[in-house]
Design an enzyme around this catalytic site. Structure first.
Site, short mmCIF file in Angstrom:
data_model
loop_
_atom_site.label_atom_id
_atom_site.label_comp_id
_atom_site.label_asym_id
_atom_site.label_seq_id
_atom_site.Cartn_x
_atom_site.Cartn_y
_atom_site.Cartn_z
N GLU A 36 -10.94 43.68 14.88
CA GLU A 36 -10.68 42.78 14.11
C GLU A 36 -9.45 42.95 12.68
O GLU A 36 -9.69 42.01 11.88
CB GLU A 36 -11.07 41.13 14.33
CG GLU A 36 -11.56 41.03 15.08
CD GLU A 36 -12.38 39.41 15.34
OE1 GLU A 36 -12.54 38.56 14.70
OE2 GLU A 36 -12.68 39.39 16.48
N GLU B 68 -16.61 41.66 22.31
CA GLU B 68 -16.97 40.76 22.07
C GLU B 68 -16.21 39.80 22.97
O GLU B 68 -15.53 39.34 22.96
CB GLU B 68 -16.59 40.21 20.33
CG GLU B 68 -17.43 40.88 19.33
CD GLU B 68 -17.08 39.96 18.15
OE1 GLU B 68 -17.13 39.49 17.83
OE2 GLU B 68 -17.39 41.53 17.74
C1 BGP Z 1 -15.21 38.14 15.52
C2 BGP Z 1 -16.02 39.16 14.65
C3 BGP Z 1 -17.63 39.24 14.18
C4 BGP Z 1 -18.26 37.66 14.89
C5 BGP Z 1 -17.34 36.65 15.52
C6 BGP Z 1 -17.60 35.29 16.14
O1 BGP Z 1 -14.06 37.49 15.35
O2 BGP Z 1 -15.69 40.26 14.77
O3 BGP Z 1 -18.40 39.68 13.54
O4 BGP Z 1 -18.34 36.56 13.58
O5 BGP Z 1 -15.91 36.51 15.30
O6 BGP Z 1 -17.19 34.39 14.81
P1 BGP Z 1 -17.54 33.04 13.58
O7 BGP Z 1 -19.10 34.11 13.32
O8 BGP Z 1 -16.56 33.30 12.79
O9 BGP Z 1 -18.09 32.14 14.49
#
Ligand code: BGP
Length: 479
Positions: free
Chosen positions: A167, A379
């Protein structure tokens, strides 16, 4: 039963990131990262949470991977902490760190789980930040490539799937525009584009190095992709959509896949005086890497509605909901270009993230028609408040519903001609959410800890058994 299924070799997976799960922040020779430092600044994270202990995966990875095996997981995507390998970012190797990740890899292989390694999931050696400003300096490119090359050689023959950068669009935006991630800079737009340019070059040179070491290995970057819908067919809103796509989506994916910036967006940034300078040699490097990448990695959480934003309209700096109190997030946008209002047709999570399963299929179709690349969903998942009952059950039917709906759309995307290699949920165990503490849970496995701490015991949620069945039936059990 569903009549659409994934092929037998489909990589059903789950993902994590080092800082969010490992803990052991100062153990066995690990160096200090930008996140180790950033979380110490009051007010930066929810209730001051840190990854110092996280969910103690460093000491419990065997237990966690045994649970993955019990579930039947086919791939585990995890990231390597640069500071465990090179505590100072470069120079002397920390053998204990190399051995730690080799142990994780071996544990996965023991159960037939394909390891998928992310080289950079946001934790930068603080030494490089201190020495030359980290990503702000082109010096980082060589240091990143050395780090990557070291790992390619170390784990060659064991790890086939690699993700260079997680990301890029998020960590640069949060780091240099909204000050929510390290290095905590605000509205440094020219620097933001310069930093991105350095990240692109680091990614590209790592890809080129990789193919010399592992010609048959598979490599790509993971992009946080929010496909967009114009709010209606007014031409100014349709124009806002294409501008949004060029500036917020294609700006990254075009470089990964084509090795060049989208022209209209570049032209706009030149007029704003913030466009990155691209030399001919750099252009050639980006193009070479674009020819070599194997897949587009996609982190999909939500789609974006797009509407024209007047010049005196909303800015990029609205409040973000980090508390889980629904409705506290604010609309943001780029004055004179676009804004992202809420979508009246879709529900949202407690953190105001839009729930849009069909957006996942839309994203796959856009990538397939625009880039003609295989796709790795690196993800996808639902952050929610979970309750553990007195008899240690976690009835997360909402998570099952969320994942089920997304998988249904993914199956349709494949049926419609998209080549999808993997689907990794975020996440396997509960873990630290960068800005939202421990209360925003994503896992199939509940970890008994909150913002204050806990005993870190693991408990399988209902979704654990549900995903196990999905994997066992190649997706046929998706409703
Ligand atoms: C993405 C990241 C992850 C994870 C996920 C969930 O942006 O790659 O590392 O954190 O989002 O986001 P959040 O933890 O802000 O809910």
């Amino acid at each position: 039963m569903n009549d659409l299924t994934m092929p037998k070799d489909f990589l059903w997976g789950s993902a994590s990131a080092a800082y969010q799960i490992e803990g052991a922040h100062d153990k066995d020779g690990k160096g200090i990262s930008n996140w180790d430092e950033f979380v110490q600044i009051p007010g930066k994270t929810f209730k001051g949470t840190t990854g110092d202990v996280a969910v103690d995966h460093y000491n419990r990875f065997k237990e966690d991977i045994a649970l993955m095996a019990e579930m039947g997981l086919k791939t585990y995507r995890f990231s390597i902490a640069w500071t465990r390998i090179f505590p100072e970012g470069k120079g002397a190797v920390n053998e204990a760190g190399v051995a730690f990740y080799e142990a994780i890899i071996d544990e996965c292989l023991k159960y037939g789980i394909e390891p998928m390694v992310t080289l950079y999931h946001w934790d930068l050696p603080q030494r490089l930040e201190r020495d030359y400003g980290g990503w702000e300096s082109p010096e980082i490119i060589e240091d990143f490539v050395n780090y990557a090359t070291y790992l390619f050689k170390a784990y060659k023959g064991k790890v086939k799937y690699w993700i260079t950068i997680n990301e890029q669009n998020i960590f640069t935006d949060f780091g240099w525009m909204t000050a929510m991630h390290p290095p905590g800079k605000f509205n440094e737009e020219a620097l933001y584009y310069k930093v991105n340019h350095h990240v692109f070059l680091a990614h590209a040179k790592a890809v080129i190095a990789f193919k010399k070491i592992m010609p048959d290995g598979k490599i790509g970057a993971s992009f946080a992709y929010s496909p967009s819908y114009a709010v209606d067919c007014q031409p100014k809103n349709a124009m806002a959509k294409i501008d949004y796509d060029n500036l917020k989506n294609f700006w990254w994916m075009d470089v990964y896949a084509y090795g060049r910036y989208p022209k209209n967006a570049y032209n706009y940034l030149v007029k704003q005086g913030v466009a990155p300078i691209v030399t001919e040699t750099e252009q050639a490097t980006l193009k070479e890497a674009a020819r070599l990448i194997d897949f587009m990695g996609v982190n999909y959480y939500q789609s974006a509605a797009v509407e024209y934003n007047p010049i005196d309209g909303v800015t990029r700096f609205g409040e973000m909901n980090t508390t889980g109190k629904k409705g506290t997030g604010q609309v943001t946008g780029l004055p004179g270009v676009y804004k992202n209002p809420s979508n009246p047709y879709l529900e949202t999570t407690d953190w105001d993230w839009v729930i849009d399963p069909s957006g996942l299929r839309y994203a796959c179709k856009e990538i397939t028609s625009r880039y003609d690349l295989p796709i790795v969903i690196s993800e996808n998942g639902l952050g929610a408040f979970d309750q553990k009952t007195a008899d240690n059950q976690i009835h997360d039917s909402y998570r099952i519903a969320y994942l089920n709906a997304h998988l249904k759309e993914l199956l349709k995307a494949v049926d419609e001609g998209c080549e999808v290699w993997a689907y990794c949920t975020w996440s396997f165990t509960d873990l630290l959410s960068w800005l939202n503490g421990y209360q925003k849970r994503y896992g199939f496995v509940y970890v008994d800890r909150d913002e204050e701490g806990g005993n870190l015991n693991r408990y399988k949620k209902d979704s654990f058994y549900w995903y196990k069945e999905v994997i066992a039936t190649d997706g046929a059990s998706v409703e």
